[in-house]
Write an enzyme that holds these catalytic residues in place. Sequence first.
Site, PDB file in Angstrom:
ATOM      1  N   ASP A  67       3.885  -7.345  79.968  1.00 19.44           N
ATOM      2  CA  ASP A  67       5.141  -6.908  79.345  1.00 19.44           C
ATOM      3  C   ASP A  67       5.894  -8.053  78.676  1.00 19.44           C
ATOM      4  OD1 ASP A  67       5.806  -8.205  81.728  1.00 19.44           O
ATOM      5  OD2 ASP A  67       6.399  -6.378  82.755  1.00 19.44           O
ATOM      6  N   ASN A 136      12.068  -1.397  93.655  1.00 17.94           N
ATOM      7  CA  ASN A 136      12.045   0.062  93.500  1.00 17.94           C
ATOM      8  C   ASN A 136      10.629   0.584  93.254  1.00 17.94           C
ATOM      9  OD1 ASN A 136      11.514  -0.778  90.900  1.00 17.94           O
ATOM     10  ND2 ASN A 136      13.367   0.104  89.984  1.00 17.94           N
ATOM     11  N   HIS A 138       8.513  -0.566  90.986  1.00 22.20           N
ATOM     12  CA  HIS A 138       7.994  -0.637  89.618  1.00 22.20           C
ATOM     13  C   HIS A 138       6.789  -1.583  89.554  1.00 22.20           C
ATOM     14  CE1 HIS A 138      10.977  -4.047  88.275  1.00 22.20           C
ATOM     15  NE2 HIS A 138       9.856  -4.569  88.706  1.00 22.20           N
ATOM     16  N   GLU A 143       9.379   1.814  85.448  1.00 21.74           N
ATOM     17  CA  GLU A 143      10.399   2.137  86.435  1.00 21.74           C
ATOM     18  C   GLU A 143      10.121   3.506  87.067  1.00 21.74           C
ATOM     19  OE1 GLU A 143      12.285  -0.171  87.215  1.00 21.74           O
ATOM     20  OE2 GLU A 143      13.118  -1.267  85.511  1.00 21.74           O
TER      21      GLU A 143
HETATM   22  P1  PGA Z   1       9.135 -10.808  91.206  1.00 25.23           P
HETATM   23  O1  PGA Z   1       9.059  -9.498  90.346  1.00 25.23           O
HETATM   24  O2  PGA Z   1       7.739 -11.324  91.322  1.00 25.23           O
HETATM   25  O3  PGA Z   1      10.013 -11.742  90.417  1.00 25.23           O
HETATM   26  O4  PGA Z   1       9.709 -10.422  92.532  1.00 25.23           O
HETATM   27  C1  PGA Z   1       8.099  -8.552  90.643  1.00 25.23           C
HETATM   28  C2  PGA Z   1       8.308  -7.386  89.745  1.00 25.23           C
HETATM   29  O5  PGA Z   1       9.473  -7.045  89.468  1.00 25.23           O
HETATM   30  O6  PGA Z   1       7.316  -6.796  89.313  1.00 25.23           O
END
Ligand code: PGA
Length: 243
Positions: A67, A136, A138, A143
């Site tokens: 992304d 959450n 994702h 999302e």
């Molecule tokens: P993080 O993010 O590795 O910074 O915790 C993970 C994500 O949101 O996919």
Amino acid sequence: MNVIITEDYDTLSEQSADIITNHVTGLEAPVLGLATGSTPLGTYNRLAARQAIAPIDYRHVSTINLDEYVGLGKAHPQSYHAFMKEKLFDHIEIPEANTHIPDGLAENRQAECERYEQLIDSIGPPDLQVLGIGHNGHIGFNEPGTSFQSETHVVNLAPSTREANARFFSSSEEVPCQAITMGIKSIMKSRKIVLLASGQSKAKAIERLFQEEPNEAFPASVLNQHPNVTLIVDQEAYQLVEQ
Ligand code: PGA
């Protein structure tokens, strides 16, 4: 799902770096699906450090990132282009032309999403996809509520996601509101997926991953339908899973 429980984040990072290294050295033209964020950082640090000690060849490797924020160009320090360059690509001498990340500045975003999905199909799918998990549930920037049939698309970021990522920006208002992300269907095309989760703040999400049947309200639950997923999780993130 294979589960590897590690004592701590360092061991988690060591193990995921080993899996990536095995793909790089073991395949003729490996395609790596890469993620940004805090969780894979330790993995990339190790891959970079290993290059200084016992370098391996990355010239035959292609990468496809999950992304990018809409509105941030390559030169923006918080873009995922800049993250990947600084944390990994500058250290492993991979040809820049082999590295792929959605263009957050594309004028025609729909066309950019279509181009990216075609790219996944033409050079990919990834032999190995590295994934983090949001609080959450994702994956990528998919999302809760995202269709399991989604391909690369533009998303509006959930307030909780913008808040979680605000730590990288000087203020929360600066966090972009949209991103281009590989969809859930795009991610599920990968031949193997390594899901990384570290720390107490991810414990609830990991508990849900084991409790819930695949459902679109908790995107990571789709991974229970994939034939080759390895979860590498440290004890803090695994603490709520009943054993
Ligand atoms: P993080 O993010 O590795 O910074 O915790 C993970 C994500 O949101 O996919």
